[in-house]
Design a protein around this motif. Sequence first.
Motif, PDB file in Angstrom:
ATOM      1  N   THR A 163       0.817  -1.220   0.000  1.00  0.00           N
ATOM      2  CA  THR A 163       0.000   0.000   0.000  1.00  0.00           C
ATOM      3  C   THR A 163       0.846   1.264   0.000  1.00  0.00           C
ATOM      4  O   THR A 163       0.303   2.369   0.127  1.00  0.00           O
ATOM      5  CB  THR A 163      -0.916   0.021   1.239  1.00  0.00           C
ATOM      6  N   GLU A 164       2.160   1.111  -0.109  1.00  0.00           N
ATOM      7  CA  GLU A 164       3.091   2.246  -0.104  1.00  0.00           C
ATOM      8  C   GLU A 164       2.929   3.079   1.167  1.00  0.00           C
ATOM      9  O   GLU A 164       2.995   4.308   1.150  1.00  0.00           O
ATOM     10  CB  GLU A 164       2.901   3.107  -1.353  1.00  0.00           C
ATOM     11  N   GLY A 165       2.682   2.393   2.266  1.00  0.00           N
ATOM     12  CA  GLY A 165       2.588   3.051   3.560  1.00  0.00           C
ATOM     13  C   GLY A 165       1.214   3.595   3.903  1.00  0.00           C
ATOM     14  O   GLY A 165       0.995   4.032   5.038  1.00  0.00           O
ATOM     15  N   GLN A 166       0.291   3.571   2.952  1.00  0.00           N
ATOM     16  CA  GLN A 166      -1.064   4.095   3.206  1.00  0.00           C
ATOM     17  C   GLN A 166      -1.955   2.972   3.723  1.00  0.00           C
ATOM     18  O   GLN A 166      -2.921   2.557   3.090  1.00  0.00           O
ATOM     19  CB  GLN A 166      -1.645   4.687   1.912  1.00  0.00           C
ATOM     20  N   LEU A 167      -1.630   2.478   4.903  1.00  0.00           N
ATOM     21  CA  LEU A 167      -2.285   1.295   5.458  1.00  0.00           C
ATOM     22  C   LEU A 167      -3.145   1.677   6.652  1.00  0.00           C
ATOM     23  O   LEU A 167      -2.817   2.598   7.398  1.00  0.00           O
ATOM     24  CB  LEU A 167      -1.225   0.276   5.870  1.00  0.00           C
ATOM     25  N   ASP A 168      -4.249   0.962   6.806  1.00  0.00           N
ATOM     26  CA  ASP A 168      -5.135   1.185   7.945  1.00  0.00           C
ATOM     27  C   ASP A 168      -4.572   0.432   9.147  1.00  0.00           C
ATOM     28  O   ASP A 168      -4.861  -0.751   9.369  1.00  0.00           O
ATOM     29  CB  ASP A 168      -6.543   0.700   7.613  1.00  0.00           C
ATOM     30  N   THR A 169      -3.759   1.120   9.924  1.00  0.00           N
ATOM     31  CA  THR A 169      -3.094   0.480  11.063  1.00  0.00           C
ATOM     32  C   THR A 169      -4.098  -0.019  12.090  1.00  0.00           C
ATOM     33  O   THR A 169      -3.930  -1.102  12.673  1.00  0.00           O
ATOM     34  CB  THR A 169      -2.122   1.475  11.717  1.00  0.00           C
ATOM     35  N   GLY A 170      -5.139   0.768  12.325  1.00  0.00           N
ATOM     36  CA  GLY A 170      -6.138   0.367  13.314  1.00  0.00           C
ATOM     37  C   GLY A 170      -6.815  -0.939  12.952  1.00  0.00           C
ATOM     38  O   GLY A 170      -7.080  -1.781  13.821  1.00  0.00           O
ATOM     39  N   LEU A 171      -7.112  -1.143  11.668  1.00  0.00           N
ATOM     40  CA  LEU A 171      -7.756  -2.381  11.236  1.00  0.00           C
ATOM     41  C   LEU A 171      -6.852  -3.587  11.467  1.00  0.00           C
ATOM     42  O   LEU A 171      -7.305  -4.634  11.949  1.00  0.00           O
ATOM     43  CB  LEU A 171      -8.133  -2.269   9.755  1.00  0.00           C
TER      44      LEU A 171
END
Length: 970
Positions: A163-171
Amino acid sequence: MTNNVTSNVTTALASLLIYDLIFLLVLFTIVALLSGTKKAAFAVMKRNFVGYFSNPTGYVFLCIFVFLTSVAAFWPYEFFTQNLATLDQLNGWFPLIMLVFIPAITMSIWAEEKRQGTDELLLTLPADDFDIVIGKYMSAAAIFTASLLFSQISTFVTLAILTEGQLDTGLIFTSYLGYYFVGLAMIAIGMVASFLTGNLTVGFVLGALFNAPLAFASLIKSVSPSQKIAALIGESGIARPFDDFGRGVISTSSVFYFVLVAAIGLYACMVLIGRRHWTGGKDGNTMAWHYIARVLALVVITGGAVVFLRNKDVVRVDFTEGKVSSLSPATKKLIQNLESDRKVVIDAFISKDIPEAYAKTRYELVNLLKEFRSEASAKGRELQVNLYEDIELFSDEAALAEERFGIEPVTRTVREQGAQTQKQLILGAAFKSGLENVTVPIFEYGIPVEYELVRSIDTVASGAKKRIGVAATDARLLGGTVMSGMSMQQVPRHLLMDELSKQYEVEEVDLNSPVSADVYAALLVVQPSSLAPPQFERLLDAVRSGVPVAIFEDPAPVGMSYITATGQPKQSPGGMFGGGGGPAPKGDIRQLWELLEVEVPGKAGMQGMYNPDVVWQPYNPYPALEDQSNPLWLFIDEEAPGSMPGQALSEDSPITSGMNQVLSIVAGAVIPRADSKLTHTEILRTGDPSGLVGGDKMRAIMQGQSTIEREDASLRANVPIAVTVEGDDIVEESTSDAEDSESADEKTVSTPGIRAVYVSDTDLMLPEFLMIRADPDTVADIKFQFQNVTFVLNCIDWLTKEFDFIEVRKHEPIFTSLRLIDSVRDEAQKNVRDRSTEFQGDYDGAIREAQESMQTRMKDLQEEIEKLQKKSGDGAVSRAELQAKLQRFQTQQELEQRKLDVKRTKLERDRELNIRDIQREADDRVTKIQNQVKAAAVVLPCIPPLVVGVIVFAARRLRERENISKSRLK
């Protein structure tokens, strides 16, 4: 990776580590309390934990666990077809992985102690049974925690790169937190199996068998004849409580479920380890039944507590960064306001195999329906959600959807694995309350899902709709006939009317009689300048009387060419043969501008008409459309050069607040007067540079005969093309004519003030925009972001004061896609476009060359025939000779044309083959990247535990060989 991408990945990983650090601090606090109060339990935990990871076997199991989780997460083809950075595939396979991994941890908890004879040593420690059980449990939980953290980090890094760092960390964090709670429950049950046997293999098998009902309970519906029993059993497994975690939601009901299941398992372990105290006594059998009754009673109590707490969450938090599992405040308000005595039933049907374009829609639909169910249950509202998910096209559920609700499989053309294929899918829902029902046969992937759901629920729940009047103008939005040229043209019903009809009662108004606000909540008038003078006067009266009006007036309609432009005379219907008595009379649009206190730049035309100028703006956010760019196509966008933040699409108006882009085609300007007493809000504005041009220049630009030249164009930055107009209510006091003023009757009359939306374009609402809204990928490789339909609907809702629907449309969840794969795919498609253009140019050049060559070869013969024709006129050449020459010319011409056709066919075939090869190369490149990702995601995480295992094995062998003579080392 570029520096920016590396920075994004690092930032995302750091945010995950912060979550993990907080989580570990909580666990360390618990362990610290244990070490201080239960020293024996802490000693047992430490002994088992260190013993597990001081043995190479522990690292082998860790490697297997990481391998299985990586395969489950990234190997299924659905991971790439969905193109979403979620753990849906791992969520589905995780219970099966746990049936292998958890028994591998728990089988030696007690069975190994019995096998080695160390169980008696443990039982003689100065500690009670609880200390031993909880120590064993926490050691297994610690082993599982370490394994899970390793799997989490490896999975997260893979997703972060994709995702090139655009990841939903909370999920990701909540999903793994859910895995952790699943592990806690299954470890407790697995320990029961280990306490029952002294054999490791039997302990492993029993551990898997005891946990199997929890893992497979959700599958009971496929074999149970009773739906109620199936639902009861299915919801008793781990699938239902884990579902919240898997969607990024932490709820107290889910946490309580796993804690209570773990408590039952631990209590059963306490009973088993304590049976040595009473099995040999005279009441041994009685005590056995006594404890069995206790355990069963605890199971019943736990089941009741789970059912009671399931839909009564004290805390329910959506941890996803994109808020994909949350309802908007307006939606929650709607659910709270549902009548408790009027039950709303939603039946949603979703097929198993969904194309990539519909993956986000499916994900959002499932999440929202589950949140609807939770919210309604928590508020005590009668909202029943029947979700039929992952159904087969030939299943009983699919037959039910078609027979009872009319939801049939739809066919879509999709490109998968390098080929265009036809795929059928089911993605619809039916809503019913009393006698009211609404069916959405297909949730198109471009339409906001929450808005579609809320609108449908509101329609069936309220049973009444507000009424919208649509003025009968040249636009003929409700269908009809219009004069086009010298004939009548049939105009179909506008797609926008179908969209409005889902929320309002829509009916046509001919303006032959006064319009009252008591009858219509709002009036939609498209091209009011085409109205006849009497009808136009009634429109003005309606605006003055406070009837909310949406006005779309276009100086130069393009898409709906049958609409009379503002400054053009209206064509008379004429007589039977198209004759007529001159132009039909039109209302003076300047009276409406005067009433709304706005100015429209332009100049006076012939026959008393007024020709508004049109707006230009040299901005096009779609590179693929560069060859077709036109400065009269206005992309109203915050990214446009010179656009002021919050002004291109005004943040001051509910209509445009939160919107991103609107496309207007050949629009005019509408500027509030400086001395106006009304309140104007400019809701759509161009950027800078932009300006105005007259009608003649506009037509030349549209025909490609001219371009914008700044030295002769009227420069004007941030030109407004749409405004809202509001006026205060008018309050009048009148006194009767009675002579005695003290006895006079005083009356107060209040007239609603002006409330209008004025948009200087009709092409903004073309039917094509509704098609693009439903299918943003209408044009290959271009993802349009137009929100024209949302803009028009917001205008109507603002006029009718249905602000909740505007708020629902604004609530757009943010989904994270696999941007690395997208970039590779986009680059490949760009290469396809460039090479296709190159081949098309070669094809056109070859055809042009062939045509010129044919004309050259035929030229001499043509000249010879012309000479013969001249001589034939003088009688120097016989008619037969001329006829023979003409026949030869015709034969030769046909021969040359056949040669040209053959060459054209060959060139077309070569062009198509070349384009197909390029497309195949592009698809192959994407597939190779996907395979490389799969291999790296599966293999690389296994290397560290294997290396550490080898090091531990080597160190252990070295310790074993210390102080041993070389003669004994064989």
